[in-house]
Scaffold this motif. Sequence first.
Motif, PDB file in Angstrom:
ATOM      1  N   VAL A 180       0.880  -1.176  -0.199  1.00 19.20           N
ATOM      2  CA  VAL A 180       0.179  -0.058  -0.140  1.00 19.20           C
ATOM      3  C   VAL A 180       0.957   1.301  -0.017  1.00 19.20           C
ATOM      4  O   VAL A 180       1.753   1.451   0.843  1.00 19.20           O
ATOM      5  N   GLU A 181       0.720   2.159  -1.004  1.00 18.12           N
ATOM      6  CA  GLU A 181       1.441   3.425  -1.031  1.00 18.12           C
ATOM      7  C   GLU A 181       0.635   4.268  -0.474  1.00 18.12           C
ATOM      8  O   GLU A 181       1.356   5.117   0.484  1.00 18.12           O
ATOM      9  N   THR A 182      -0.771   4.371  -0.465  1.00 15.38           N
ATOM     10  CA  THR A 182      -1.407   5.530   0.154  1.00 15.38           C
ATOM     11  C   THR A 182      -2.871   4.952   0.464  1.00 15.38           C
ATOM     12  O   THR A 182      -3.322   4.152  -0.336  1.00 15.38           O
ATOM     13  N   ALA A 183      -3.609   5.373   1.348  1.00 20.16           N
ATOM     14  CA  ALA A 183      -4.844   4.642   1.682  1.00 20.16           C
ATOM     15  C   ALA A 183      -5.773   5.936   2.375  1.00 20.16           C
ATOM     16  O   ALA A 183      -5.168   6.680   3.223  1.00 20.16           O
ATOM     17  N   GLU A 184      -6.810   6.150   1.821  1.00 17.80           N
ATOM     18  CA  GLU A 184      -7.806   7.058   2.610  1.00 17.80           C
ATOM     19  C   GLU A 184      -9.373   6.692   2.574  1.00 17.80           C
ATOM     20  O   GLU A 184      -9.661   5.956   1.437  1.00 17.80           O
ATOM     21  N   THR A 185     -10.016   7.290   3.148  1.00 14.54           N
ATOM     22  CA  THR A 185     -11.388   7.046   2.864  1.00 14.54           C
ATOM     23  C   THR A 185     -12.036   7.979   1.811  1.00 14.54           C
ATOM     24  O   THR A 185     -11.391   8.769   1.510  1.00 14.54           O
ATOM     25  N   ALA A 206       0.477  -0.878  -6.753  1.00 14.47           N
ATOM     26  CA  ALA A 206       0.671  -1.387  -7.964  1.00 14.47           C
ATOM     27  C   ALA A 206       0.546  -2.892  -7.806  1.00 14.47           C
ATOM     28  O   ALA A 206       0.702  -3.667  -8.676  1.00 14.47           O
ATOM     29  N   ASP A 207       0.071  -3.288  -6.594  1.00  9.97           N
ATOM     30  CA  ASP A 207      -0.235  -4.792  -6.300  1.00  9.97           C
ATOM     31  C   ASP A 207      -1.584  -4.993  -5.603  1.00  9.97           C
ATOM     32  O   ASP A 207      -1.765  -5.284  -4.602  1.00  9.97           O
ATOM     33  N   GLY A 208      -2.752  -5.076  -6.516  1.00  7.77           N
ATOM     34  CA  GLY A 208      -3.943  -5.058  -6.001  1.00  7.77           C
ATOM     35  C   GLY A 208      -4.229  -6.436  -5.399  1.00  7.77           C
ATOM     36  O   GLY A 208      -4.926  -6.224  -4.116  1.00  7.77           O
ATOM     37  N   THR A 229      -9.252  -8.567  -7.921  1.00  5.00           N
ATOM     38  CA  THR A 229      -7.939  -8.354  -8.014  1.00  5.00           C
ATOM     39  C   THR A 229      -7.920  -6.617  -7.723  1.00  5.00           C
ATOM     40  O   THR A 229      -6.703  -6.137  -7.234  1.00  5.00           O
ATOM     41  N   SER A 230      -8.939  -5.870  -7.874  1.00  6.03           N
ATOM     42  CA  SER A 230      -8.581  -4.509  -7.262  1.00  6.03           C
ATOM     43  C   SER A 230      -9.974  -3.681  -6.819  1.00  6.03           C
ATOM     44  O   SER A 230      -9.989  -2.963  -6.267  1.00  6.03           O
ATOM     45  N   ARG A 244     -11.331   0.017  -2.954  1.00  6.47           N
ATOM     46  CA  ARG A 244     -10.930  -0.078  -4.138  1.00  6.47           C
ATOM     47  C   ARG A 244      -9.714   0.167  -4.469  1.00  6.47           C
ATOM     48  O   ARG A 244      -9.031   1.220  -3.775  1.00  6.47           O
ATOM     49  N   VAL A 245      -8.593  -0.427  -5.036  1.00  3.82           N
ATOM     50  CA  VAL A 245      -7.523  -0.436  -5.469  1.00  3.82           C
ATOM     51  C   VAL A 245      -7.097   0.444  -6.638  1.00  3.82           C
ATOM     52  O   VAL A 245      -7.782  -0.073  -7.670  1.00  3.82           O
ATOM     53  N   VAL A 246      -6.307   1.471  -6.692  1.00  3.74           N
ATOM     54  CA  VAL A 246      -6.229   2.155  -8.171  1.00  3.74           C
ATOM     55  C   VAL A 246      -4.726   2.370  -8.183  1.00  3.74           C
ATOM     56  O   VAL A 246      -3.757   2.480  -7.359  1.00  3.74           O
TER      57      VAL A 246
END
Length: 583
Positions: A180-185, A206-208, A229-230, A244-246
């Motif tokens: 995880v690079e960044t996570a936010e609500t 980059a790794d969902g 996967t995302s 959700r992963v972006v």
Amino acid sequence: MSRNDEVARRLEEFADLLEAQGVEYKPNAYRRAAENVREYPEPIEALAKAGEDAVAEIDRVGDAIAAKIVEYVQTGGIEELDELREELPVDMGALTSVSGVGPKTVGTLYEELSITTLEELEAAAEAGEIREVKGFGAKTEENILDNIPFARKSQQRSRLGNARPVADDLLATLRESSAVETAETAGSIRRWRETVGDVDVLVASADGPAVLEAFAEWDAVDAVIESGTSKGSVRADGMRVDLRVVDPDEFGSALQYFTGSKDHNVHLRNLAIDRGLKMNEYGVFDVSDVDDPDAGQRVGERIAGETEAEMYDALDLPLVPPELREDRGEIEAAQSGDLPELVEPDDLRGDLHTHTDWSDGRDDIETMVAAAAERGYDYYAVTDHAAGPGVFGNAGLSDGEIREQADAVASVAEDVDLELFHGIEANIDSDGVVTTDDDVLAELDLVIASPHSALDQTGETATQRLCRAIEHPHVDVIGHPTGRIINSRPGLDVDVSRVVEAAADHGVALEVNANPARLDLADEPIRRCVETGVPIVVNTDAHSPGEFDYLRYGVHTARRGWAEAADVLNTWEGSAIRSFLES
């Protein structure tokens, strides 16, 4: 995530089922235990691992309740609670969400009419069956029927105060993952709306698959709803949580898009179209030279999207704070350079509405004041309940006890390094009369007047009630002005403009009660105060030191009402507070 809140809810369910069956005394014991388990600073599961004696060290948790807590932590269930559920198979939460329907009423209606659900309650009321039950009558039946629509609506969304801790715990878990690079609500929870439909979390990675694996292994997960996967969804602590992963390069645009609101985003997209731009969750794209801008989501030259600020800058706008993104004039204010500099939690210098064990608080004056000093407050007010209509049990102080407490507060003040105010939370009766003696009120530093009874009043009656209290010469603050409990009761239906005008005329502040079950005033009345120049005061209404943490809910609600620091009374210096109270 600590399981304290989860265990507390089981104890509260125990209390409701016992009360519904007419059991005396025990329900209150379970509720007191639930309060203290919820606020206990250490994880309950650690105590449970050490045994029943360790759990019983929590205040008001006796041996019997401690045994049930250990049983729940070890097995995931409580045999006696399961038996109670079988004896009374009702949807207690849904039924008691109807104003005026408590556990005892649920028990009676189940026994007499076999009512177990909100739908069955509504059908029985429509058929005139409830009025035939001893102790009810036509008026009670009519009130139940009138309150069911509000109850049904309340079941669709969770209080922010229930959802936000779940989101915070997930964020902390995800941020420990190297994937995880960044996570936010995102969504309404990031806009700090008072209720949310579900918990939305956005992750840049980059790794969902690795992120989704960490999500599924989160220790709060009760069930995995879906996992790809995302994207993935789980059930945690009674709520749906969507993740959700972006791509990290698109995190800013995705965060802006999924934060919403829908109306805010539509307005921004229209501005983009006027400039030959395309704005979506993947970024801002220059499509001025593109034959078919609708040919794909990423058509054109991408000019923004890595950060949220870029998304607004592409439209020549400053970053709009999430709390304001409701399309209520914030975009126009951004265009004209008139966005407010919103109040921050660190701006608050003190708390002017708190309770001790002199009334219904759970700790003594010394403990509460020490906790306030530890938070770095410049000043602090002790404002226990005065006796009067709507105060639970015999918790309110008599006039004589208020004077006795003044001496106790003065004694504590000699030994602390903060300014201590002594006040009272007086009661506004159904006619708007402040029920504490005027001579006593005149002796206090601070008088908060609050409605605690007849909270179903509407229109002119409710408006006149608050205005009359505001006109009282010793009233400084109107506490939780509508008396609402989110998802439980709507509270007084008042003409906000008239109440705010009365407060302006008489130099009275209106409270933003930060308890997440209240958040009263709400955002739109706060904005009316800001526009009119009426001070608001963000108070926690804390009944224990742990409830000082409610502060953030009040501050973000004030931000949703466009409040700057100067608009909030308890961001002022102590001398300015004193001058306001004495004016």
